[in-house]
Design an enzyme around this catalytic site. Structure first.
Site, PDB file in Angstrom:
ATOM      1  N   GLU A  92       0.826  -1.204   0.000  1.00  0.00           N
ATOM      2  CA  GLU A  92       0.000   0.000   0.000  1.00  0.00           C
ATOM      3  C   GLU A  92       0.858   1.251   0.000  1.00  0.00           C
ATOM      4  O   GLU A  92       1.923   1.282   0.603  1.00  0.00           O
ATOM      5  CB  GLU A  92      -0.865   0.027   1.265  1.00  0.00           C
ATOM      6  N   CYS A 105       3.217   8.268   1.432  1.00  0.00           N
ATOM      7  CA  CYS A 105       3.706   7.306   2.407  1.00  0.00           C
ATOM      8  C   CYS A 105       3.919   5.997   1.658  1.00  0.00           C
ATOM      9  O   CYS A 105       2.985   5.465   1.057  1.00  0.00           O
ATOM     10  CB  CYS A 105       2.667   7.142   3.515  1.00  0.00           C
ATOM     11  N   CYS A 112       5.534  -7.681   7.289  1.00  0.00           N
ATOM     12  CA  CYS A 112       6.471  -7.195   8.302  1.00  0.00           C
ATOM     13  C   CYS A 112       6.664  -8.293   9.337  1.00  0.00           C
ATOM     14  O   CYS A 112       5.755  -9.078   9.593  1.00  0.00           O
ATOM     15  CB  CYS A 112       5.893  -5.947   8.980  1.00  0.00           C
ATOM     16  N   CYS A 116       4.151  -5.988  15.976  1.00  0.00           N
ATOM     17  CA  CYS A 116       3.459  -5.057  16.879  1.00  0.00           C
ATOM     18  C   CYS A 116       1.976  -5.466  16.993  1.00  0.00           C
ATOM     19  O   CYS A 116       1.320  -5.734  15.988  1.00  0.00           O
ATOM     20  CB  CYS A 116       3.566  -3.623  16.371  1.00  0.00           C
ATOM     21  N   CYS A 119      -0.939  -3.553  14.977  1.00  0.00           N
ATOM     22  CA  CYS A 119      -0.692  -3.217  13.574  1.00  0.00           C
ATOM     23  C   CYS A 119      -1.204  -4.284  12.606  1.00  0.00           C
ATOM     24  O   CYS A 119      -0.972  -5.480  12.798  1.00  0.00           O
ATOM     25  CB  CYS A 119       0.804  -3.007  13.369  1.00  0.00           C
ATOM     26  N   CYS A 333      -2.816   1.680   7.795  1.00  0.00           N
ATOM     27  CA  CYS A 333      -2.094   1.050   6.716  1.00  0.00           C
ATOM     28  C   CYS A 333      -2.043  -0.461   6.921  1.00  0.00           C
ATOM     29  O   CYS A 333      -1.983  -0.939   8.034  1.00  0.00           O
ATOM     30  CB  CYS A 333      -0.704   1.629   6.728  1.00  0.00           C
TER      31      CYS A 333
HETATM   32  N1  SAH Z   1       7.857  -0.133  10.915  1.00  0.00           N
HETATM   33  C1  SAH Z   1       7.937   1.302  10.961  1.00  0.00           C
HETATM   34  C2  SAH Z   1       7.138   2.013   9.908  1.00  0.00           C
HETATM   35  C3  SAH Z   1       5.772   1.493   9.540  1.00  0.00           C
HETATM   36  S1  SAH Z   1       4.460   1.676  10.711  1.00  0.00           S
HETATM   37  C4  SAH Z   1       7.585   1.792  12.338  1.00  0.00           C
HETATM   38  O1  SAH Z   1       7.220   0.986  13.180  1.00  0.00           O
HETATM   39  O2  SAH Z   1       7.724   2.981  12.587  1.00  0.00           O
HETATM   40  C5  SAH Z   1       4.046   3.378  10.682  1.00  0.00           C
HETATM   41  C6  SAH Z   1       3.486   3.901  11.986  1.00  0.00           C
HETATM   42  O3  SAH Z   1       2.121   3.521  12.169  1.00  0.00           O
HETATM   43  C7  SAH Z   1       4.225   3.408  13.204  1.00  0.00           C
HETATM   44  O4  SAH Z   1       4.362   4.455  14.125  1.00  0.00           O
HETATM   45  C8  SAH Z   1       3.284   2.347  13.707  1.00  0.00           C
HETATM   46  O5  SAH Z   1       3.536   2.022  15.048  1.00  0.00           O
HETATM   47  C9  SAH Z   1       1.955   3.000  13.480  1.00  0.00           C
HETATM   48  N2  SAH Z   1       0.811   2.125  13.500  1.00  0.00           N
HETATM   49  C10 SAH Z   1       0.722   0.829  13.138  1.00  0.00           C
HETATM   50  N3  SAH Z   1      -0.525   0.356  13.309  1.00  0.00           N
HETATM   51  C11 SAH Z   1      -1.254   1.387  13.802  1.00  0.00           C
HETATM   52  C12 SAH Z   1      -2.611   1.543  14.184  1.00  0.00           C
HETATM   53  N4  SAH Z   1      -3.446   0.531  14.104  1.00  0.00           N
HETATM   54  N5  SAH Z   1      -3.009   2.747  14.630  1.00  0.00           N
HETATM   55  C13 SAH Z   1      -2.154   3.780  14.707  1.00  0.00           C
HETATM   56  N6  SAH Z   1      -0.867   3.703  14.366  1.00  0.00           N
HETATM   57  C14 SAH Z   1      -0.410   2.520  13.916  1.00  0.00           C
END
Ligand code: SAH
Length: 339
Positions: A92, A105, A112, A116, A119, A333
C-alpha cells in the site's frame, strides 16, 4: 536469463550497462531521466537510439507496479492505493495533501516481521523485502495515478525500513539523485519501530534525512506489551541511541505515540514520558489508534488525548495530534492488503 528491473539501477550502474552495449556514457543520463519521470516503456524514450532501446527491452523491464484498488477520501483528497509488482507482491501507498505540499507514504517490505500487536501490516508476517527501485516505483506510479507532483516521501507504510537497510539506503540515494527525481534529503522521513543499531548508523549515513521513532509507551514494561522489538532493545538503550542521534546530527526526532485506550494514555503515563523527553530536541506526534479487527485495542478518548498533550506541553515538549487523514477510507495502513 530473466529480465531485471531497471529502476534498481543507479546512474553508475546504468553507465556500465550502456557502455557494455557499446554506447556512449551520456545515454545513461538520458535513460535515468526518463525513468525518473515515470516513463513506462523503452520506446517512449525519444532521444535514445532505437538499437539501444531494443537492447534494453531484451534485458530489462521497467518495474512500475499496477494499481489493484484505490480509495479516495471525499474529505481531504487522501488517496490510498494497493499496488502490485510483477511477481504478484502487493503493498500500500498513501497520497496526502498537506499545506506544505503533496506527500506519499510508501511501503518498504511486503508484510512485516516486527509483530506489533496493534498493527495490521504484520498480521501475516513478512513475504519479502522491497528493493530500492520498488520503493522509488511507488512514488513514480503514484504521481502518474494522481496526476500530481510529489514533494515529500515518508517511509511509514507496510514494513520495517531498518529491517531492509541496504535497500532503503539504495532508495534514498536513487530518489535524491539530481539527475533523476532529485528529491531533497530533508524531504524524506523514515520511521522505525526502534532497531537501535540502525538508528546510530542512519544518523551517520543520512544525517539530513528525518527520523521518526515509533515509541508508543512511557516505559519498557508497557512497550513490551505491544511491541516485541522492545524485548530485544530495552527502553533506556533506545532512548540513549535517540539522544545520541540528536546530538550527533543536530536533528529533532519525531516520536510517534499511538494512543491506546487504557494501555498507554493515563496522566501518569504522560508524566513518565515527559520525564524522559524533557530538555532535549524532540517532537511528539500523538496518533489516535486506528483500531484493527481482532486486536482488542481501541483508540483513546479525545479527552485523554488532549490531557496527555497538555502534560507534555507543560514540560516544554512540542506535541501534535495527527490529523486523521482519510479516516473515511480505512485509515490504518496494511488493512487494504489484508483484505
Ligand atoms: N515499521 C515502521 C514504519 C511502519 S508503521 C515503524 O514501526 O515505525 C508506521 C506507523 O504507524 C508506526 O508508528 C506504527 O507504530 C503505526 N501504527 C501501526 N498500526 C497502527 C494503528 N493501528 N493505529 C495507529 N498507528 C499505527
Amino acid at each position: 536469463m530473466d529480465k531485471r528491473n531497471i529502476l534498481d539501477c543507479d546512474l553508475e550502474s546504468l553507465i556500465e550497462v550502456v557502455c557494455s552495449y557499446g554506447e556512449k556514457k551520456f545515454r545513461a543520463g538520458q535513460i535515468f531521466g526518463w525513468l525518473a519521470k515515470g516513463t513506462e516503456s523503452f520506446d517512449k524514450m525519444g532521444n535514445v537510439p532505437k538499437a539501444l532501446r531494443e537492447k534494453l527491452e531484451e534485458n530489462w523491464y521497467i518495474g512500475l507496479p499496477e494499481v489493484v484498488v484505490a480509495q479516495k477520501s471525499a474529505e481531504d483528497g487522501t488517496q490510498k492505493v494497493l499496488f502490485q509488482f510483477r511477481d504478484g507482491a502487493r503493498v500500500e501507498s498513501v497520497f496526502m495533501k498537506y499545506h506544505y505540499g503533496n506527500s506519499i507514504c510508501i511501503s518498504s517490505q511486503v508484510g512485516c516481521r516486527m509483530g506489533c500487536a496493534f498493527c495490521a501490516s504484520t498480521k501475516k508476517g513478512l513475504d519479502r523485502s522491497l528493493t530500492g527501485g520498488e520503493m522509488l516505483a511507488q512514488v513514480l506510479a503514484m504521481e502518474k495515478f494522481t496526476g500530481e507532483k510529489i514533494g515529500h516521501v515518508v517511509v511509514m507504510g507496510i514494513g520495517e525500513p531498518f529491517d531492509n537497510y541496504e535497500n532503503l539506503s539504495a532508495f534514498i540515494r536513487l530518489i535524491n539523485n539530481p539527475k533523476g527525481f532529485g528529491l531533497g534529503m530533508r524531504n524524506i522521513t523514515v520511521s522505525t519501530c526502534g532497531l537501535v543499531p540502525y538508528i546510530t548508523r542512519f544518523g551517520k549515513d543520512f544525517s539530513q534525512v528525518n527520523l521518526a521513532v515509533s515509541l508508543h509507551a512511557p516505559n519498557g514494561e508497557i512497550r513490551q506489551r505491544t511491541m516485541p522489538v522492545a524485548r530485544r532493545y530495552g527502553y533506556e538503550e533506545l532512548m540513549d541511541a535517540c539522544r545520541r542521534y540528536t546530538e550527533d546530527t543536530g536533528r529533532r526526532i519525531t516520536f510517534e505515540y499511538a494512543m491506546i485506550r487504557g494501555v498507554n494514555d493515563s496522566m501518569e503515563n504522560g508524566l513518565e514520558l515527559a520525564g524522559h523527553l524533557e530538555g532535549w530536541l524532540t517532537h511528539v506526534n500523538l496518533i489516535p489508534l486506528n483500531p484493527v479487527e481482532g486486536t482488542g485495542m481501541n483508540a483513546s478518548y479525545r479527552d485523554s488525548i488532549l490531557r496527555f498533550k497538555e502534560i507534555l506541553e507543560k514540560k516544554g515538549i512540542t506535541v501534535t495530534i495527527r490529523r486523521t487523514l482519510g479516516s473515511d477510507i480505512d485509515g490504518a495502513c496494511g488493512q487494504l492488503r489484508l483484505r
